[in-house]
Design an enzyme around this catalytic site. Structure first.
Site, PDB file in Angstrom:
ATOM      1  N   LYS A   1      43.050 -35.939  26.270  1.00 32.38           N
ATOM      2  CA  LYS A   1      43.069 -37.217  26.986  1.00 32.38           C
ATOM      3  C   LYS A   1      42.780 -38.341  26.002  1.00 32.38           C
ATOM      4  CE  LYS A   1      40.992 -39.607  30.958  1.00 32.38           C
ATOM      5  NZ  LYS A   1      39.998 -39.489  32.043  1.00 32.38           N
TER       6      LYS A   1
ATOM      7  N   LYS B   1      47.311 -36.188  28.591  1.00 25.64           N
ATOM      8  CA  LYS B   1      47.312 -37.485  29.276  1.00 25.64           C
ATOM      9  C   LYS B   1      47.105 -38.585  28.255  1.00 25.64           C
ATOM     10  CE  LYS B   1      44.827 -40.069  32.852  1.00 25.64           C
ATOM     11  NZ  LYS B   1      43.648 -40.098  33.738  1.00 25.64           N
TER      12      LYS B   1
END
Length: 328
Positions: A197, A250
């Site tokens: 992330k 992400k």
């Protein structure tokens, strides 16, 4: 002409031939649809920066979930948005048995038992400072946060969540949550880790939707530097070792190379998160008539699948599911 060359165009000469030879396919069951649930009644309020995305109170949630399921989408991910006065320094509502996500999960699983419910496991929506962990003297403290994240995961599993999806990026979060789930009798519940992330500029609209903007500083001490590639493999490796069952990358669109790297190096299912900024850019351009929304979205999501994603978390899930039905 007396020359030799390969005629690649032979295999592109008709729509049916192109469809027959298509290597990458999108399916409604590939998608996880994000839903934002809020306190109160009769609340269906559009997120200003995310056209077509709404906050739903629990009394209206089932109607939305029924539509999602009718389109062939098999899974949702729930994000809770408590009222401002419910937020505190340690995010108590994140792990409270009567927190908004816990109540929403119980309600959805009772009405739609076959639907997969993924619970986002983080503290940022529930803390008054907006960070994903405990803050002490202006620092986001890692180890003290792990206990609260494990408690949150256990409370979500107890409420009926099928999958726990921790998004906080604290070191050791998968190990702590796996231990907590196992000790509480939920060893069968998988962890869909936000393993990779990045500290991305593409999260702005989500923070509007989740009301989780940090009240000071930023998240760069725990989310990854967008310039780093090898670090992604170290992060993913740690989560695999600690017991993750899925690996999320992400954002997706600017990190297709990372999706492919993670796919090539690990045998777990790979999840691409098509994040809020990626969604809102397309929506805004389409509303201005600058792009063909359907063609652009289908190309983007196909690119994510082609890069190696097995599953895509996307706010476009309902739109794409409708387009796929129309094409049948």
């Amino acid at each position: 002409m007396d020359i030799q060359f390969t005629r690649h165009r032979r295999l592109r000469s008709s729509a049916n031939l192109r469809a027959m030879l298509r290597e990458t396919h999108l399916r409604a069951e590939d998608f996880i649809y994000p839903l934002f649930v809020v306190e109160g009644e009769n609340q269906k309020n559009e997120v200003p920066s995310m056209p077509g995305v709404y906050h739903f109170s629990l009394d209206l949630l089932n109607d939305e979930v029924r539509e999602v399921q009718s389109l062939g989408i098999k899974s949702i991910i729930l994000f809770g948005v408590p009222e401002a006065h419910q937020k505190d320094e340690c995010g108590t509502q994140a792990f409270h048995d009567h927190g908004i996500v816990q109540r929403a999960t119980r309600q959805v699983k009772e009405a739609f038992p076959e639907l997969l419910v993924v619970a986002d496991t983080c503290l940022c929506e529930y803390t008054d400072h907006g960070h994903c962990g405990i803050v002490e003297n202006g620092e986001i403290v890692n180890d003290s946060s792990l206990e609260l994240l494990a408690r949150t995961a256990v409370s979500q599993a107890k409420a009926g969540a099928d999958i726990i999806a921790p998004s906080n990026m604290m070191d050791g979060f998968v190990a702590a949550i796996r231990k907590g789930l196992d000790e509480a009798g939920y060893s069968h519940i998988p962890i869909m880790s936000y393993a990779v992330k990045y500290a991305s500029a593409f999260y702005g609209p989500f923070r509007d939707a989740a009301q989780s903007t940090p009240q000071f500083g930023d998240r760069k001490t725990y989310q990854m530097d967008p310039a780093n590639r090898e670090e992604a493999l170290r992060e993913a490796h740690s989560d695999v070792e600690e017991g993750a069952d899925f690996l999320i990358v992400k954002p997706a669109l600017s990190y297709l190379d990372i999706i492919r790297d993670v796919k090539n190096n690990f045998s777990l299912p790979i999840v691409a998160y098509n994040v809020s900024g990626e969604y809102s850019m397309v929506k805004a351009a389409a509303q201005n008539g600058w792009i063909d929304e359907k063609a652009t979205v289908m190309e983007m999501l196909t690119g994510m699948k082609r890069a190696g994603a097995d599953i895509i978390i996307t706010y476009f899930a309902k739109d794409v599911a409708r387009w796929l039905k129309e094409a049948e």
